[in-house]
Design a protein around this motif. Structure first.
Motif, PDB file in Angstrom:
ATOM      1  N   ASP A 203       0.849  -1.310  -0.043  1.00 25.63           N
ATOM      2  CA  ASP A 203      -0.032   0.032  -0.071  1.00 25.63           C
ATOM      3  C   ASP A 203       0.714   1.338  -0.001  1.00 25.63           C
ATOM      4  OD1 ASP A 203      -2.026  -1.613   0.211  1.00 25.63           O
ATOM      5  OD2 ASP A 203      -2.509  -1.081   2.466  1.00 25.63           O
ATOM      6  N   THR A 204       2.209   1.184   0.704  1.00 24.74           N
ATOM      7  CA  THR A 204       2.883   2.329   0.484  1.00 24.74           C
ATOM      8  C   THR A 204       4.325   2.159  -0.351  1.00 24.74           C
ATOM      9  OG1 THR A 204       3.993   1.279   2.554  1.00 24.74           O
ATOM     10  CG2 THR A 204       2.035   2.997   2.874  1.00 24.74           C
ATOM     11  N   SER A 205       3.962   1.297  -1.255  1.00 33.38           N
ATOM     12  CA  SER A 205       5.257   1.148  -2.405  1.00 33.38           C
ATOM     13  C   SER A 205       4.686   1.067  -3.589  1.00 33.38           C
ATOM     14  CB  SER A 205       5.903  -0.496  -1.860  1.00 33.38           C
ATOM     15  OG  SER A 205       6.342  -0.353  -0.658  1.00 33.38           O
ATOM     16  N   PHE A 206       5.693   1.576  -4.384  1.00 33.44           N
ATOM     17  CA  PHE A 206       5.198   1.698  -5.846  1.00 33.44           C
ATOM     18  C   PHE A 206       6.338   1.075  -6.837  1.00 33.44           C
ATOM     19  CE2 PHE A 206       4.285   5.691  -3.432  1.00 33.44           C
ATOM     20  CZ  PHE A 206       3.091   5.559  -3.494  1.00 33.44           C
ATOM     21  N   ALA A 207       5.483   0.817  -8.104  1.00 32.00           N
ATOM     22  CA  ALA A 207       6.399   0.592  -9.191  1.00 32.00           C
ATOM     23  C   ALA A 207       5.980   1.518 -10.426  1.00 32.00           C
ATOM     24  CB  ALA A 207       5.972  -0.976  -9.685  1.00 32.00           C
ATOM     25  N   VAL A 208       6.926   1.796 -11.395  1.00 36.07           N
ATOM     26  CA  VAL A 208       6.902   2.458 -12.413  1.00 36.07           C
ATOM     27  C   VAL A 208       6.783   1.699 -13.597  1.00 36.07           C
ATOM     28  CG1 VAL A 208       7.291   4.573 -13.859  1.00 36.07           C
ATOM     29  CG2 VAL A 208       8.150   4.609 -11.286  1.00 36.07           C
TER      30      VAL A 208
ATOM     31  N   GLY B 179       4.403  10.539  -4.633  1.00 37.11           N
ATOM     32  CA  GLY B 179       3.517   9.825  -4.368  1.00 37.11           C
ATOM     33  C   GLY B 179       3.361   9.157  -3.091  1.00 37.11           C
ATOM     34  N   PHE B 180       4.691   8.947  -2.575  1.00 35.75           N
ATOM     35  CA  PHE B 180       4.759   8.258  -1.216  1.00 35.75           C
ATOM     36  C   PHE B 180       4.449   9.520  -0.103  1.00 35.75           C
ATOM     37  CE2 PHE B 180       7.139   7.506   2.602  1.00 35.75           C
ATOM     38  CZ  PHE B 180       6.805   6.172   3.083  1.00 35.75           C
ATOM     39  N   PHE B 181       4.702  10.903  -0.278  1.00 35.36           N
ATOM     40  CA  PHE B 181       4.783  11.620   0.678  1.00 35.36           C
ATOM     41  C   PHE B 181       3.210  11.864   0.903  1.00 35.36           C
ATOM     42  CE2 PHE B 181       8.723  13.903  -0.834  1.00 35.36           C
ATOM     43  CZ  PHE B 181       9.431  13.115  -0.072  1.00 35.36           C
ATOM     44  N   ASN B 182       2.117  11.949  -0.448  1.00 31.34           N
ATOM     45  CA  ASN B 182       0.760  11.885  -0.272  1.00 31.34           C
ATOM     46  C   ASN B 182       0.296  10.888   0.357  1.00 31.34           C
ATOM     47  OD1 ASN B 182       0.525  14.227  -1.749  1.00 31.34           O
ATOM     48  ND2 ASN B 182       0.499  13.095  -3.781  1.00 31.34           N
ATOM     49  N   VAL B 183       0.626   9.639   0.433  1.00 33.31           N
ATOM     50  CA  VAL B 183       0.154   8.429   1.041  1.00 33.31           C
ATOM     51  C   VAL B 183       0.323   8.785   2.337  1.00 33.31           C
ATOM     52  CG1 VAL B 183       0.367   5.948   1.525  1.00 33.31           C
ATOM     53  CG2 VAL B 183       0.116   7.002  -0.770  1.00 33.31           C
TER      54      VAL B 183
ATOM     55  N   ARG C 269       0.952  11.449   4.340  1.00 33.19           N
ATOM     56  CA  ARG C 269      -0.055  12.622   4.745  1.00 33.19           C
ATOM     57  C   ARG C 269      -1.321  11.813   4.942  1.00 33.19           C
ATOM     58  NH1 ARG C 269       1.712  15.826   0.536  1.00 33.19           N
ATOM     59  NH2 ARG C 269       3.450  17.008   1.282  1.00 33.19           N
ATOM     60  N   ILE C 270      -1.827  11.387   3.932  1.00 33.82           N
ATOM     61  CA  ILE C 270      -3.175  10.902   4.165  1.00 33.82           C
ATOM     62  C   ILE C 270      -3.354   9.958   5.618  1.00 33.82           C
ATOM     63  CG2 ILE C 270      -4.879   8.963   3.319  1.00 33.82           C
ATOM     64  CD1 ILE C 270      -3.953  10.026   0.502  1.00 33.82           C
ATOM     65  N   HIS C 271      -2.168   9.362   5.889  1.00 36.55           N
ATOM     66  CA  HIS C 271      -2.307   8.590   7.166  1.00 36.55           C
ATOM     67  C   HIS C 271      -1.637   9.438   8.245  1.00 36.55           C
ATOM     68  CE1 HIS C 271      -2.562   5.286   4.140  1.00 36.55           C
ATOM     69  NE2 HIS C 271      -3.201   4.616   5.200  1.00 36.55           N
ATOM     70  N   GLY C 272      -1.648  10.638   8.184  1.00 33.51           N
ATOM     71  CA  GLY C 272      -1.308  11.625   9.206  1.00 33.51           C
ATOM     72  C   GLY C 272       0.140  11.605   9.516  1.00 33.51           C
ATOM     73  N   ARG C 273       0.999  11.205   8.644  1.00 35.81           N
ATOM     74  CA  ARG C 273       2.242  11.201   8.953  1.00 35.81           C
ATOM     75  C   ARG C 273       3.135  12.621   8.367  1.00 35.81           C
ATOM     76  NH1 ARG C 273       3.363   5.764  11.128  1.00 35.81           N
ATOM     77  NH2 ARG C 273       1.155   5.054  11.046  1.00 35.81           N
ATOM     78  N   THR C 274       4.164  13.020   9.349  1.00 31.79           N
ATOM     79  CA  THR C 274       4.522  14.445   9.068  1.00 31.79           C
ATOM     80  C   THR C 274       5.831  14.477   8.950  1.00 31.79           C
ATOM     81  OG1 THR C 274       4.405  14.665  11.352  1.00 31.79           O
ATOM     82  CG2 THR C 274       2.430  15.572  10.410  1.00 31.79           C
ATOM     83  N   ILE C 275       6.466  13.179   9.206  1.00 31.53           N
ATOM     84  CA  ILE C 275       8.054  13.073   9.012  1.00 31.53           C
ATOM     85  C   ILE C 275       8.358  11.937   8.230  1.00 31.53           C
ATOM     86  CG2 ILE C 275      10.299  12.592  10.472  1.00 31.53           C
ATOM     87  CD1 ILE C 275       8.558  13.907  13.012  1.00 31.53           C
TER      88      ILE C 275
END
Ligand SMILES: CC(C)(COP(=O)(O)OP(=O)(O)OC[C@H]1O[C@@H](n2cnc3c(N)ncnc32)[C@H](O)[C@@H]1OP(=O)(O)O)[C@@H](O)C(=O)NCCC(=O)NCCS
Length: 174
Positions: A45-50, A95-99, A101-107
């Motif tokens: 859910d927090t990892s991507f492929a291009v 994309g990772f920063f967005n995910v 943030r959606i989960h309330g992470r700031t660091i």
């Protein structure tokens, strides 16, 4: 990005593909042992492929910290050598920063090897700061032995802007 390029969640079936190319993408350094299959099974859910025209040309493996509720961590990012400089790494980081943030992470944290000057430059461009360490090499702070004897690391941290808590349109009654 070129037409035919898409960023999608990483899948367990990507493990064989990534593990076959990872050492080559890292310039011959032996990296495969640092990326076991569990990352493809438990952090999709927090990892991507291009993908470009059906081929995997980049990947990012990251996760939300279990023990630090404000934090997220990027463990690996790689882009095919022939596809670098096209902002694929940046797109995956955003994309990772967005995910996160959606989960309330700031660091967001990450580490890299001091020899990996390209990674150090990339993280600086992505807005990461280098955390202070007990030593410096070529002007960069390092944490000696961070990942075991002889395994020095540069430690990065990025503070994500807080998401807006106020409503975008304020009601005259409130
Ligand atoms: C690091 C890596 C993922 C960057 O991917 P990329 O898609 O080429 O990077 P981008 O095109 O998104 O670059 C974004 C910014 O970082 C800069 N950057 C990227 N790689 C750089 C490098 N090697 N040296 C200097 N700057 C670099 C770009 O110039 C760009 O900056 P700009 O905004 O000023 O133009 C890629 O080079 C790679 O796979 N390297 C080998 C694996 C690795 O070391 N991974 C990181 C450690 S886990």
């Amino acid at each position: 990005m070129t037409t035919g390029t898409q960023i999608r969640p990483l899948r367990p079936s990507d493990y064989e593909i990534v593990i076959a190319i990872i050492d080559e993408w890292w310039g011959g350094r032996h990296m495969a042992d640092m990326l076991p299959r569990l990352f493809f099974e438990h952090f999709s859910d927090t990892s991507f492929a291009v993908e470009q025209d059906g081929s995997l040309v980049g990947f990012l493996v990251g996760f939300l910290s279990q023990s630090r509720p404000a934090e997220a961590y990027i463990h690996f990012v790689g882009v095919h050598p022939e596809h670098r400089g096209q902002r694929l790494g940046q797109r995956m980081y955003e994309g990772f920063f967005n995910v996160a943030r959606i989960h309330g992470r700031t660091i967001v944290r990450a580490v890299t090897s001091p020899v990996n000057t390209g990674s150090i430059a990339f993280h600086a461009r992505m807005g990461f700061l280098v955390e202070s360490g007990q030593a410096a090499r070529d002007g960069v702070q390092i944490a000696p032995g961070y990942d075991g004897a002889g395994q020095d690391r540069v430690r990065f941290v990025k503070y994500l802007p807080e998401s807006r808590s106020e409503p975008l349109i304020s009601s005259p009654n409130t």
